[in-house]
Design an enzyme around this catalytic site. Structure first.
Site, PDB file in Angstrom:
ATOM      1  N   HIS A 133       0.842  -1.191   0.000  1.00 30.91           N
ATOM      2  CA  HIS A 133       0.000   0.000   0.000  1.00 30.91           C
ATOM      3  C   HIS A 133       0.884   1.251   0.000  1.00 30.91           C
ATOM      4  CE1 HIS A 133      -3.147  -2.801   0.964  1.00 30.91           C
ATOM      5  NE2 HIS A 133      -2.606  -3.086   2.131  1.00 30.91           N
ATOM      6  N   GLU A 191      -1.513  -0.184   8.420  1.00 26.40           N
ATOM      7  CA  GLU A 191      -2.474  -1.079   9.062  1.00 26.40           C
ATOM      8  C   GLU A 191      -1.814  -1.923  10.150  1.00 26.40           C
ATOM      9  OE1 GLU A 191      -3.880  -3.154   5.649  1.00 26.40           O
ATOM     10  OE2 GLU A 191      -2.081  -4.367   5.428  1.00 26.40           O
ATOM     11  N   HIS A 237       3.541  -7.421   1.842  1.00 21.00           N
ATOM     12  CA  HIS A 237       2.844  -8.319   2.752  1.00 21.00           C
ATOM     13  C   HIS A 237       1.841  -9.193   2.008  1.00 21.00           C
ATOM     14  CE1 HIS A 237       0.263  -4.727   2.499  1.00 21.00           C
ATOM     15  NE2 HIS A 237      -0.748  -5.557   2.698  1.00 21.00           N
ATOM     16  N   ARG A 260      -1.101  -4.732  -6.299  1.00 21.86           N
ATOM     17  CA  ARG A 260      -0.868  -6.179  -6.326  1.00 21.86           C
ATOM     18  C   ARG A 260       0.444  -6.464  -7.043  1.00 21.86           C
ATOM     19  NH1 ARG A 260      -5.431  -7.554  -8.838  1.00 21.86           N
ATOM     20  NH2 ARG A 260      -6.671  -7.463  -6.922  1.00 21.86           N
TER      21      ARG A 260
END
Length: 318
Positions: free
Chosen positions: A99, A116, A174, A194
């Site tokens: 991200h 996150e 991740h 992605r």
């Protein structure tokens, strides 16, 4: 104002399972319930209020009516509602992804970036996930390995256990592995780049698109620089314990192990409660609400409530 019981939008991504339906009681139209957006004001899916006078309204609608007083002084500093909280059931492994940070996402995607935190609610034996790289590498090597399908050689594959914690700052490579159920606290963003999807086909029968150029731009090609696993200081309280899961300038998250009463009150921020196990009653001056595993509650800022029961609850705020 009063505590809002929320119904989450459900995402049926192809890698998802059924535990959110069978174990957590979340309602989904289809067979797959990959993600439950337990607290969401995002344009791609907002939580629905299902109790009290505002039953049937979306969370954004109610917060518009209540104004900034409901979210608190810390949250009102953000340009829009700051958090998105999910339960994620990965029956199959997710794509390898990354991200962007705020500056890159605002410039290229029109929304903020995504930092996150993952809390492993449950997992199968020998489950693993990807968290950064084994060793620091260069951007050119990263791009080459994506294209020649050798990225797995340098990814940091980590065995996971129930209760593990991972803080994933923007730019961290991740991937959630198969057989893992995660509670995720994140910035209110849905931007994902992605890197690899293992050649899987989407619902349309075609490979899902990759975002290699943007991923190379934003990825920190380094070993993890944050402790992970069984981390987080545990503080004993009169009726249980509180474990610190994450604390940064974007959000704070704690795990409450409750056996009795506990006061939930934050003068400067709303508090999100997601019940991961057990049952409790949340009470306030003019009412009360029975809550159970799978329930999500929004407690307004500067609003006093008391929990009473035996439960494991994720507490999040800004």
């Amino acid at each position: 104002m009063y505590p809002l019981l929320l119904k989450p939008p459900i995402k049926d991504y192809l890698w998802g399972g059924t535990k959110l339906k069978t174990d957590f009681g979340l309602e989904a139209d289809g067979d797959i319930a990959a993600e439950g957006w337990m607290l969401s004001c995002h344009k791609d899916g907002s939580s629905l209020v299902i109790n009290g006078e505002f039953s049937g309204k979306s969370l954004p609608e109610v917060l518009d009516l209540w104004g900034n007083e409901a979210i608190g002084k810390r949250a009102e500093k953000f340009p829009y509602f700051p958090l998105l909280i999910k339960l994620i059931d990965a029956k199959q492994k997710l794509s390898v992804q990354v991200h962007p940070d705020d500056s890159y996402a605002l410039k290229n995607e029109g929304e903020f970036g995504k930092t996150e935190m993952w809390y492993v609610v449950d997992c199968e034996k020998d489950a693993k996930l990807v968290y950064g790289f084994k060793e620091d590498i260069g951007k050119e090597e990263f791009e080459r390995r994506i294209k020649d399908n050798t990225l797995t050689d340098v990814m940091n594959s980590v065995p996971v256990n129930k209760g593990d914690v991972f803080f994933i700052s923007a730019g961290t490579l991740h991937a959630i592995g198969e057989g893992i159920l995660i509670a995720e606290v994140q910035q209110n963003s849905n931007t994902t780049y992605r890197v690899s999807d293992y050649g899987r086909l989407g619902a349309d029968g075609k490979p899902r698109p990759l975002h290699i150029e943007k991923a190379v731009d934003v990825t920190k090609c380094k070993k993890p620089d944050m402790p992970y696993g069984k981390v987080g200081e545990v503080t004993k309280i009169g009726n249980g314990s509180i474990r610190a899961l994450a604390n940064c300038d974007l959000f704070s998250a704690k795990l409450l192990e409750l056996n009795g009463e506990y006061k939930v009150y934050n003068e400067e921020s709303f508090v999100s409660l997601v019940v991961l196990e057990g049952n409790a009653v949340i009470g306030w001056e003019s009412g009360s609400l029975d809550i159970k595993k799978g329930d999500s509650i929004f407690v307004p800022a500067n609003f006093a409530t008391v929990l009473n029961g035996k439960a494991e609850i994720l507490l999040s705020c800004v």
